[in-house]
Design a protein around this motif. Structure first.
Motif, short mmCIF file in Angstrom:
data_model
loop_
_atom_site.label_atom_id
_atom_site.label_comp_id
_atom_site.label_asym_id
_atom_site.label_seq_id
_atom_site.Cartn_x
_atom_site.Cartn_y
_atom_site.Cartn_z
N GLN A 187 0.83 -1.21 0.00
CA GLN A 187 0.00 0.00 0.00
C GLN A 187 0.87 1.26 0.00
N VAL A 188 1.92 1.28 0.83
CA VAL A 188 2.82 2.43 0.86
C VAL A 188 3.54 2.59 -0.47
N LEU A 189 4.00 1.48 -1.04
CA LEU A 189 4.68 1.55 -2.33
C LEU A 189 3.75 2.08 -3.42
N LEU A 190 2.52 1.64 -3.40
CA LEU A 190 1.55 2.11 -4.40
C LEU A 190 1.28 3.59 -4.23
N ILE A 191 1.18 4.04 -2.98
CA ILE A 191 0.94 5.47 -2.74
C ILE A 191 2.12 6.30 -3.24
N VAL A 192 3.34 5.85 -2.96
CA VAL A 192 4.53 6.60 -3.39
C VAL A 192 4.63 6.64 -4.91
N VAL A 193 4.38 5.52 -5.56
CA VAL A 193 4.47 5.49 -7.03
C VAL A 193 3.42 6.40 -7.65
N ALA B 165 1.97 9.01 -6.29
CA ALA B 165 2.30 10.40 -6.00
C ALA B 165 3.41 10.91 -6.91
N VAL B 166 4.45 10.09 -7.13
CA VAL B 166 5.56 10.52 -7.98
C VAL B 166 5.10 10.70 -9.42
N VAL B 167 4.34 9.74 -9.92
CA VAL B 167 3.86 9.83 -11.31
C VAL B 167 2.92 11.03 -11.47
N LEU B 168 2.03 11.21 -10.51
CA LEU B 168 1.09 12.33 -10.60
C LEU B 168 1.82 13.67 -10.51
N ARG B 169 2.82 13.75 -9.66
CA ARG B 169 3.58 15.00 -9.54
C ARG B 169 4.31 15.33 -10.83
N VAL B 170 4.96 14.34 -11.42
CA VAL B 170 5.67 14.57 -12.68
C VAL B 170 4.70 14.98 -13.78
N ALA B 171 3.56 14.31 -13.86
CA ALA B 171 2.59 14.62 -14.91
C ALA B 171 2.02 16.02 -14.74
N VAL B 172 1.69 16.39 -13.50
CA VAL B 172 1.12 17.72 -13.26
C VAL B 172 2.15 18.81 -13.55
N ARG B 173 3.40 18.62 -13.14
CA ARG B 173 4.43 19.62 -13.40
C ARG B 173 4.68 19.80 -14.89
N ARG B 174 4.68 18.70 -15.64
CA ARG B 174 4.84 18.82 -17.09
C ARG B 174 3.66 19.52 -17.72
N SER C 188 2.89 20.47 -6.05
CA SER C 188 3.77 19.56 -5.33
C SER C 188 3.38 19.48 -3.86
N PHE C 189 3.06 20.61 -3.25
CA PHE C 189 2.66 20.60 -1.84
C PHE C 189 1.40 19.77 -1.62
N LEU C 190 0.41 19.94 -2.47
CA LEU C 190 -0.83 19.18 -2.30
C LEU C 190 -0.61 17.69 -2.51
N ILE C 191 0.14 17.34 -3.55
CA ILE C 191 0.33 15.92 -3.84
C ILE C 191 1.18 15.25 -2.77
N VAL C 192 2.30 15.84 -2.43
CA VAL C 192 3.19 15.24 -1.42
C VAL C 192 2.52 15.22 -0.04
N GLY C 193 1.83 16.30 0.31
CA GLY C 193 1.14 16.31 1.60
C GLY C 193 0.06 15.26 1.71
N THR C 194 -0.73 15.09 0.65
CA THR C 194 -1.77 14.07 0.66
C THR C 194 -1.16 12.67 0.73
N ALA C 195 -0.06 12.45 -0.01
CA ALA C 195 0.59 11.14 0.03
C ALA C 195 1.15 10.84 1.42
N ALA C 196 1.72 11.83 2.08
CA ALA C 196 2.27 11.61 3.43
C ALA C 196 1.15 11.26 4.42
N LEU C 197 0.04 11.94 4.33
CA LEU C 197 -1.08 11.61 5.23
C LEU C 197 -1.62 10.22 4.96
N MET C 198 -1.68 9.82 3.71
CA MET C 198 -2.17 8.47 3.38
C MET C 198 -1.19 7.41 3.89
#
Length: 366
Positions: free
Chosen positions: A56-62, A64-73, A120-130
């Protein structure tokens, strides 16, 4: 039978003395086997839970990383498209803003930086809480503490937050940019740098003003859209209006066709007519739509040409207040006082006003 014999019979083994310590018990092989069996059983009972939490943690991290990269692009592409888009005003291709490369670059960087940071703040913060929730950690105290800390920081740094939010909306709305001449109320000048908290202006005297974005209540942008050049020409009341208008039309037509004025002028120079009529003068107004920030240059050149054309045509230009009518010269003796009785030393008035002379000493003889 003695007491010693009775005690010896009751307790055949002598009791240890207080100074003697028991020897440590050495674990046997059987004890080690029992510990290993218990550990293996505990692992066997909980490995499925651990595996589920890890996945579950690995899925959340993956995610979050993919979503962050896609949103930034996506934000980067959106900002690039916005910077390449030509903005138009009044349906013309000239554009009202005419932003230069430096202004576009700074605006794009500021908008992109803000959007990427927020995403980045929203995505990383939500992933940390999850992730914390996956470990069965109670998030209620953490969220309550974060809320209290946010309120305290908001009250303590309200000016900083106000400046930041004002800068964000100013950049998003493109109220002004690098190269614009603005009047911010507290200061005016040319914008040389735009930030999220402070805007840097260069005044007319060369001074640099640092204006906090939260302190700006109104903005007058003198570089957006177009500017207006207005020239008032005051001529004598006895001049021929048709001749004056024909001369001004000739000056306007000639100036509009010459370089570089044909590029600075965004419309024809118009003679609006009489702006005011006085007893001894008339005011004729000329106007033209110019490039932003070039109205003063056009006005100076237009006045120069109008003056030369009027001199060649013999048209009199009147300036300043009308001279007052000349009066008859005053009598120079009018300010002199009449003769006084005190002027005559032998007059009774002069004698009465004179100080008394000291008495002369008298000599006595015997």
């Amino acid at each position: 039978m003695s007491l010693f014999s009775v005690l010896s019979a009751a307790d055949p083994s002598p009791s240890p003395t207080p100074s003697e310590t028991p020897s440590p018990r050495v674990p046997s092989l059987q004890d080690a086997q029992e510990s290993a069996t218990n550990a293996a059983g505990w692992v066997e009972q909980n490995w499925s839970t651990w595996l589920a939490i890890g996945l579950q943690v690995l899925l959340i991290v993956v995610i979050a990383v993919v979503l962050r990269v896609a949103v930034r692009r996506a934000i980067t592409k959106l900002i690039d498209r916005m910077s390449r888009t030509e903005q138009t005003v009044d349906g013309t291709s000239l554009g009202g803003l005419l932003v230069n490369l430096e202004r576009r670059r700074q605006r794009s960087q500021a908008i992109g930086s803000v959007l990427r940071s927020v995403a980045s703040f929203l995505i990383v913060g939500t992933a940390a809480l999850m992730i914390l929730s996956a470990f069965n950690i109670n998030l209620a105290p953490l969220l309550a503490s974060a809320g209290v800390a946010g309120v305290a920081i908001g009250f303590g740094a309200r000016n900083l937050v106000t400046d930041f939010l004002s800068g964000v909306f100013m950049i998003l709305e493109d109220q002004y940019g690098v190269g614009d001449t603005i009047d911010a109320g507290v200061a005016s000048g040319e914008v040389i740098e735009v930030g999220l908290r402070v805007t840097k202006l260069r005044g007319d005297g060369g001074e640099i003003w640092y204006v906090r974005n939260g302190e700006v209540k109104r903005i007058g942008n003198l570089s957006q859209g177009w500017a207006t050049a207005n020239v008032d020409v005051t001529v004598h009341a006895g001049e021929d209006l048709d001749k004056v208008k024909a001369t001004l039309d000739e000056v306007a037509e000639k100036m509009s066709a010459e370089e570089p004025w044909n590029e600075l002028l965004w419309g024809p120079i118009e003679v609006l007519g009489l702006d005011s009529v006085l007893l001894d003068s008339m005011v004729v107004r000329l106007t033209a739509k110019t490039m932003p920030g070039k109205s003063l240059t056009v006005e100076r050149e237009l006045r120069w040409r109008v003056k030369r054309a009027f001199d060649a045509a013999g048209i009199r230009i009147v300036g300043g207040a009308t001279a007052p009518a000349q009066e008859q010269p005053a009598d120079p003796t009018a300010g002199m006082a009449p003769p006084s009785a005190y002027a005559n030393a032998s007059s009774p008035q002069s004698a009465a006003a004179s100080p008394l002379a000291p008495p002369t000493p008298t000599s006595t003889t015997k």
